[in-house]
Enzyme design. Structure first.
Site, PDB file in Angstrom:
ATOM      1  N   PHE A   1       0.832  -1.196   0.000  1.00 53.96           N
ATOM      2  CA  PHE A   1       0.000   0.000   0.000  1.00 53.96           C
ATOM      3  C   PHE A   1       0.871   1.251   0.000  1.00 53.96           C
ATOM      4  CE2 PHE A   1      -2.515   3.361   2.017  1.00 53.96           C
ATOM      5  CZ  PHE A   1      -3.624   3.348   1.180  1.00 53.96           C
TER       6      PHE A   1
ATOM      7  N   GLU B   1      -9.535   7.211   1.726  1.00 55.74           N
ATOM      8  CA  GLU B   1      -8.105   7.338   1.398  1.00 55.74           C
ATOM      9  C   GLU B   1      -7.585   8.701   1.851  1.00 55.74           C
ATOM     10  OE1 GLU B   1      -6.665   4.742  -0.025  1.00 55.74           O
ATOM     11  OE2 GLU B   1      -8.409   3.634  -0.735  1.00 55.74           O
ATOM     12  N   SER B   2      -7.711   9.006   3.142  1.00 59.58           N
ATOM     13  CA  SER B   2      -7.160  10.194   3.797  1.00 59.58           C
ATOM     14  C   SER B   2      -8.214  11.235   4.176  1.00 59.58           C
ATOM     15  CB  SER B   2      -5.993  10.804   3.013  1.00 59.58           C
ATOM     16  OG  SER B   2      -4.905   9.905   2.991  1.00 59.58           O
TER      17      SER B   2
ATOM     18  N   CYS C   1      -4.219   9.020  -0.511  1.00 61.49           N
ATOM     19  CA  CYS C   1      -3.070   8.125  -0.562  1.00 61.49           C
ATOM     20  C   CYS C   1      -3.339   6.979  -1.526  1.00 61.49           C
ATOM     21  CB  CYS C   1      -2.747   7.600   0.841  1.00 61.49           C
ATOM     22  SG  CYS C   1      -4.147   6.781   1.633  1.00 61.49           S
TER      23      CYS C   1
ATOM     24  N   PHE D   1      -9.825   0.854  10.049  1.00 64.97           N
ATOM     25  CA  PHE D   1     -10.047   0.027   8.869  1.00 64.97           C
ATOM     26  C   PHE D   1      -9.807  -1.438   9.216  1.00 64.97           C
ATOM     27  CE2 PHE D   1      -8.892   4.268   7.544  1.00 64.97           C
ATOM     28  CZ  PHE D   1      -9.751   4.536   6.494  1.00 64.97           C
TER      29      PHE D   1
ATOM     30  N   SER E   1      -7.302   6.450  10.531  1.00 65.50           N
ATOM     31  CA  SER E   1      -7.315   7.837  10.070  1.00 65.50           C
ATOM     32  C   SER E   1      -7.986   8.707  11.125  1.00 65.50           C
ATOM     33  CB  SER E   1      -8.078   7.982   8.748  1.00 65.50           C
ATOM     34  OG  SER E   1      -7.339   7.469   7.665  1.00 65.50           O
TER      35      SER E   1
ATOM     36  N   HIS F   1      -2.768   9.703   9.416  1.00 61.11           N
ATOM     37  CA  HIS F   1      -3.109   8.480   8.690  1.00 61.11           C
ATOM     38  C   HIS F   1      -2.003   7.459   8.933  1.00 61.11           C
ATOM     39  CE1 HIS F   1      -6.324  10.709   6.815  1.00 61.11           C
ATOM     40  NE2 HIS F   1      -5.452  11.671   6.602  1.00 61.11           N
TER      41      HIS F   1
ATOM     42  N   GLU G   1       1.372  -1.978   8.511  1.00 60.24           N
ATOM     43  CA  GLU G   1       1.893  -3.294   8.134  1.00 60.24           C
ATOM     44  C   GLU G   1       3.428  -3.344   8.184  1.00 60.24           C
ATOM     45  OE1 GLU G   1      -0.377  -1.586   6.541  1.00 60.24           O
ATOM     46  OE2 GLU G   1      -1.812  -2.835   5.451  1.00 60.24           O
TER      47      GLU G   1
END
Length: 385
Positions: free
Chosen positions: A21, A81-82, A96, A239, A245, A258, A262
């Site tokens: 990602f 996504e942000s 992102c 998530f 976020s 954010h 991983e």
């Protein structure tokens, strides 16, 4: 013909699977002149854009709204996504992954034209992508992004300017496109952006639901995010199975975080914009952020919209600073159109290294630029990569 510069190897492929990602965000900050009173008697400006039009814009950028909060000064949206922040005369969109942020511009300008709002300043920034080869058009390279931005903002003021900041061979670089007319008159606005990689495993582990922390407020408290700017109102979102976020708002200021936790690609970003530099101490804020994520490597950008007016009001935001436990291994400073200034620094854990540099100051003693490559823009209007 077009744009040429070093440190940009991205290419649009469209069909290549991403090995992970992409955490590094694309950020678009657009300011507008107020609409005539007869067109906007209540002074709502951008906040008058209907939700359906916001959804259409974000769909073009390939993201959606997942949470929302507002105060008297602005509207804040956590995105898939942000983040998105909307003020009457300013919009900040941050996305992102493999989003196509710049594709939202045509729809945004159509909406603002109906509201009689004219662009006064635009700034697009991003770090160096971890996986540049999987970025879609128009984000396949900075060259491509600048060409696209020039189509819409190249006639603003003296035209667009683009720069790649940072030291050669040190990840990441900082990419900036900016354009402004000569009618910008407002108090200086300060923006801090931090991009952190190789997070401490224990710190990153907080943002996995498998850790036992299921909700945004639980993660916010466990990571001490609520203590970074303790007076801000927080809207947080988690998530599955991991990731986090958060947007914070405080009067006319905002912050956002954010996290991609991983292993082998851990990343966290922090942004704060609009805070009074005499009320929020920059070194203390940066220390709190670093303490929450404990990155092995991070980059920091500080920007002010009017360097001359900020000369005597910048407080600690105008000075040089290196967090405890880190050394600065790259620093650059650049003056931008209409008097705005940005500094960009990269840091790594000290680990006994003594070869540290001194970050350049934003205002005080910061009149020397180094480590910046200017992107050459010429004859590119209407071209596509």
């Amino acid at each position: 013909m077009g744009v040429s510069f070093p440190n940009d190897t991205g290419a649009t492929t469209g069909s290549v699977a991403s090995p992970g990602f992409e955490g590094f965000e694309k950020r678009l900050d657009i300011e507008f002149h107020p609409a005539p009173v007869f067109s906007d008697p209540e002074g709502q400006g951008l906040r008058a854009i209907p939700r359906v039009e916001l959804d259409n814009m974000l769909r073009a950028a390939e993201c959606t709204i997942v949470a929302h909060m507002s105060n008297a000064e602005l509207d804040s949206y956590v995105l898939s996504e942000s983040s998105l922040f909307i003020y009457p005369q300013r919009m900040v969109i941050k996305t992102c992954g493999t989003t196509q942020l710049l594709c939202a511009i045509p729809l945004l300008l159509e909406a603002t034209a109906r509201l009689a709002l004219k662009v006064s300043r635009v700034k697009y920034t991003r770090g160096t992508f971890i996986f540049p080869h999987v970025q879609p058009y128009p984000h396949g390279s900075f060259t491509e992004e600048v060409r696209y931005l020039e189509e819409y903002f190249g006639n603003l003021g003296d035209g667009g300017k683009a720069f790649v900041m940072g030291s050669k061979g040190i990840f990441p670089n900082w990419h900036i496109y900016t354009a402004a007319d000569h009618g910008v008159e407002a108090d200086p606005v300060y923006t801090l952006e931090m991009c952190m990689t190789k997070l401490d495993r224990q710190a990153a582990g907080i943002f996995f639901k498998a850790s036992g922390l299921e909700t945004g407020p639980e993660m916010t408290k466990a990571a001490n995010i609520d203590k970074m700017l303790p007076e801000s109102r927080i809207c947080d979102f988690t998530f599955d199975p991991c990731g986090y976020s958060m947007n914070g708002i405080e009067g006319g200021a905002h912050s956002t975080i954010h996290v991609t936790p991983e292993p082998n690609q851990s990343y966290a970003s922090f942004e704060a914009m609009g805070y009074n530099p005499w009320q929020v101490d920059l070194p203390s804020l940066v220390e709190r952020v670093v303490a929450s994520f404990k990155p092995a490597v991070f980059a920091m950008s500080v920007h002010v919209t009017d360097g001359n007016r900020a000369l005597h009001t910048s407080g600690s935001w105008g000075e040089s600073y290196c967090p405890r436990g880190y050394v600065c291994d790259g620093s650059s400073r650049q003056e931008l159109p209409c008097g705005s200034i940005v500094v960009f620094h990269t840091f790594k854990e000290a680990n006994g290294f003594g070869d540290s540099g001194t970050p350049l100051a934003l205002i005080r003693g910061g009149h020397v630029s180094r480590g910046t490559k200017k992107v050459v823009i010429k004859n590119i209007k209407g071209l596509r990569a």
